[in-house]
Design an enzyme around this catalytic site. Sequence first.
Site, PDB file in Angstrom:
ATOM      1  CB  ALA A   1       1.172  -7.564   4.004  1.00  0.00           C
TER       2      ALA A   1
ATOM      3  N   GLY B   1      -3.754  -3.656  -4.401  1.00  0.00           N
ATOM      4  CA  GLY B   1      -2.723  -2.872  -3.552  1.00  0.00           C
ATOM      5  C   GLY B   1      -3.140  -2.639  -2.012  1.00  0.00           C
ATOM      6  CG  LEU B   2      -5.048   0.195  -0.749  1.00  0.00           C
ATOM      7  CD1 LEU B   2      -6.549   0.316  -0.326  1.00  0.00           C
ATOM      8  CD2 LEU B   2      -4.151   1.407  -0.209  1.00  0.00           C
ATOM      9  CB  CYS B   3      -1.189  -5.561   0.751  1.00  0.00           C
ATOM     10  SG  CYS B   3      -0.755  -5.612  -0.845  1.00  0.00           S
ATOM     11  N   GLY B   4       1.092  -2.731   1.740  1.00  0.00           N
ATOM     12  CA  GLY B   4       2.410  -2.468   2.137  1.00  0.00           C
ATOM     13  C   GLY B   4       3.409  -2.691   0.921  1.00  0.00           C
TER      14      GLY B   4
END
Length: 358
Positions: free
Chosen positions: A311, A123-126
């Site tokens: 992203a 995660g942590l990619c918008g």
Amino acid sequence: AAKPATFVGQPLAAGRASASRASAPQAAGPRRSAAVCSMKELRDRIGSVKNTKKITEAMKLVAAAKVRRAQEAVVGARPFSENLVRVLYGVNTRLKAEDVDVPLTAVRPVKKVAIVAIAGDRGLCGGFNNNALKKVVERCDELKALGVEFTLVTVGKKAGAFFKRREYPISKEVIAGQNPTTKEAQSIADEIFAQFVSEEVDKVEIVYTKFISLIASKPVVQTLLPLTPKGEICDLDGNCVDAAEDEIFFLTSKDGELTVETKTVETDTTFEANLTFEQDPVQILDALLPLYMNSQLLRALQESVASELAARMNAMSNAADNAKELAKTLDMSLNRKRQAKITQELSELVGGAAAVSG
């Protein structure tokens, strides 16, 4: 000694009142929670936010470096793709007047579709993963509405976990990682090739995130099988992407800002006329098309990774900016509390001095 003590209490009360008045505008601010925090708690929060800002800035720089690596991987694969396209065009020139019977080009009525769904591992990619998975769900719903069955080949941990929870039919799960190689592309190609040739599925589609720029990416659906004899891949509207055309992105810096430049490269498809084929051209085409399909799968994996990293870079940049703004707001709250405390102490001193002198 008792008399001054009775008067000292009155300035103390006045000091508390002045302190509460000083902190009143802060309580009406956008962050009411900061108003009820002690000064020690505010200092701890400021330190925590500044540490978070350092982490997000570091993650942003790491993502930027990996985007450059993804760019180099795409550029490095071009010589092989160029020669493969040149041979494909040459073989097709020889086969213009023949009726080609190659399994990967067989067009038949569509009863079942295999969808290669590509998402990220982390995660942590918008909204990168959400957008890609949403596109797959939309396509599955369209197929359901048409009465066509489907099965999924998921690429990435997020895609596998998402469709497992929703009990979608999954024929294979692949973990490609942040540095996809021909090994992962071959694993996917073997699965879809087996399903298509055995007529378990009549069509293979791929859903991946196309890299446009550092701030823009777009989930797209393309038809992977059946291929055209030239190796072209078509979108859902039937528009074919010419195998001889390729778009390359370059990560550069202008005025201290990271930017991406793209250019479309046209492959020279002229084939040496004096070359002769030892084998039947149809057999050569039968061997080349799976190889070309593998290169297209690898390219889709690389573009998806580049989109994910871009992203993540943007998400970490926004997080660092938010942390900076939050630290600024907390600093203002701390300064107001410090000012209120100083005002209270001054009030107590003035009141005490007035009581003693009186």
